[in-house]
Structures are given as structure tokens and as C-alpha cells.
Design a protein around this motif. Structure first.
Motif, mmCIF file in Angstrom:
data_model
loop_
_atom_site.group_PDB
_atom_site.id
_atom_site.type_symbol
_atom_site.label_atom_id
_atom_site.label_comp_id
_atom_site.label_asym_id
_atom_site.label_seq_id
_atom_site.Cartn_x
_atom_site.Cartn_y
_atom_site.Cartn_z
ATOM 1 N N SER A 28 30.603 41.406 45.905
ATOM 2 C CA SER A 28 31.324 42.469 45.211
ATOM 3 C C SER A 28 31.324 43.747 46.036
ATOM 4 C CB SER A 28 30.724 42.705 43.831
ATOM 5 O OG SER A 28 29.366 43.037 43.936
ATOM 6 N N PHE A 29 32.221 44.658 45.676
ATOM 7 C CA PHE A 29 32.418 45.875 46.445
ATOM 8 C C PHE A 29 32.284 47.102 45.561
ATOM 9 C CE2 PHE A 29 34.527 42.644 48.841
ATOM 10 C CZ PHE A 29 34.337 43.006 50.152
ATOM 11 N N GLY A 32 32.786 48.296 41.524
ATOM 12 C CA GLY A 32 33.009 47.102 40.723
ATOM 13 C C GLY A 32 31.750 46.328 40.405
ATOM 14 N N TRP A 36 31.021 43.280 37.582
ATOM 15 C CA TRP A 36 30.614 41.924 37.942
ATOM 16 C C TRP A 36 29.306 41.553 37.234
ATOM 17 C CZ3 TRP A 36 31.920 38.840 42.681
ATOM 18 C CH2 TRP A 36 33.193 39.144 43.139
ATOM 19 N N ALA A 127 38.319 46.557 41.991
ATOM 20 C CA ALA A 127 37.073 47.183 41.529
ATOM 21 C C ALA A 127 37.338 48.114 40.352
ATOM 22 C CB ALA A 127 36.408 47.948 42.681
#
Length: 186
Positions: A28-29, A32, A36, A127
């Protein structure tokens, strides 16, 4: 303890906890991450309720340090105690450490290609979408009680619309909401 804040009654293995947070940390980035984590911990695995997660997110955001590390510690502790907290925070941080080293090299190579900036814009949009899901759930939960809805709307207006400083908003609205609760409890 409020029944809405209880975690699942099933025992979660430390290896499961590590796998979930490692995957989230690696795949994930940016902003975001909370979306998640919410999806995996609340929606998919039902390890805790939405109310318990949102209480943890609140703590994670007001405590010093990275929100994702704070929420990992909170969830790990709620699910498996201090060892769970250590496993979750380690898992969410160790993968990205090595990924960032590799990405730094890859970025230097990829930035020469047309369209790379457009790709990064798409990742940012995803995100933001995940954060909106968490925000909508928080709004839905807050709207069930008048006090919570008023505080939610007040904070949203002060920070989201008027760009008031976060620390001042939390301090003032926090004190006001506690006083309001104490007054109505009497």
C-alpha cells in the motif's frame, strides 16, 4: 469495556497478524494505509469492530509518530497483547524499509519515461478513495448519536472547510465534547 469495542473472540495467530500487516506495509501507498488496514482487519477478517478500529484511528492520529505505526500497535495489542503490538508494528515497517531502498533506484530509472507522472497520479487517486471509505463509515457511525454527529461535523468544518490548525481544533473540540458528555451524563 463497551461491547462495540471488543475484538473478535477467536484467537488470531501471530503469523496471521504478521502476514496481514507485512502485506499492507509492502503493497500500500501513503495515506491509503488506514483504508487497507480497515478493510483487512474489520471487513475481511472481522478481527475487530468498526467502532474499535475508529477508536484506534483516533488515538493513532493524536499520538506522536506515524499513524500507521500507531494503528498497528493498537490493533496488535487489542488482538494479541504487547507481543501482538510488536509483531504488527514490525511487520508493517520492515517490508517497506527494503522496498523503499529498491524503489529509490527504480525511480531514478523510471522517471525518464513519459507517462510515469500519470501513473503516480492514479496511485494517489486510489489512496484517496480508500480514505473516503473510512471517512464515510466514520460519518455513518457518528450520525447515529446527535453528540457524535455534531462533533464530527464541527471538526470537519473547522479542519476541512476553514483550514483551522489541527492541534487547536482537537484541543478545543475535545474539551468541549468532554464537557458536553459530562453535563448530559448528570
Amino acid at each position: 469495556m463497551d461491547s462495540q469495542l471488543k475484538t473478535s473472540t477467536k484467537t488470531v495467530k501471530l503469523s496471521q497478524l504478521f502476514a496481514v500487516f507485512f502485506k499492507i506495509g509492502v503493497l500500500s501507498f501513503g495515506g491509503g494505509l488506514s483504508g487497507w488496514i480497515y478493510r483487512d482487519v474489520v471487513t475481511r477478517r472481522r478481527w475487530m469492530t468498526a467502532q474499535a478500529f475508529l477508536a484506534g484511528m483516533t488515538l493513532a492520529q493524536v499520538l506522536p509518530g506515524a499513524n500507521v505505526a500507531n494503528i498497528a500497535i493498537y490493533i496488535g495489542d487489542r488482538i494479541r497483547g504487547p507481543l501482538g503490538a510488536l509483531v504488527a508494528v514490525t511487520a508493517v515497517l520492515v517490508g517497506p524499509f527494503f522496498v523503499i531502498l529498491a524503489l529509490a533506484e527504480a525511480f531514478l530509472w523510471l522517471k525518464q519515461f513519459d507517462g510515469f507522472d500519470d501513473f503516480l497520479d492514479g496511485v494517489a487517486a486510489a489512496a484517496i478513495g480508500l480514505l473516503l471509505v473510512v471517512g464515510m463509515d466514520a460519518g455513518r457511525i457518528a450520525s447515529k448519536q446527535v453528540r457524535s454527529a455534531v462533533v464530527f461535523l464541527l471538526v470537519f468544518t473547522l479542519i476541512g472547510v476553514l483550514n483551522a490548525p489541527l492541534i487547536i481544533t482537537v484541543a478545543v473540540v475535545g474539551v468541549l465534547s468532554v464537557c458536553w458528555c459530562l453535563r448530559t451524563e448528570r
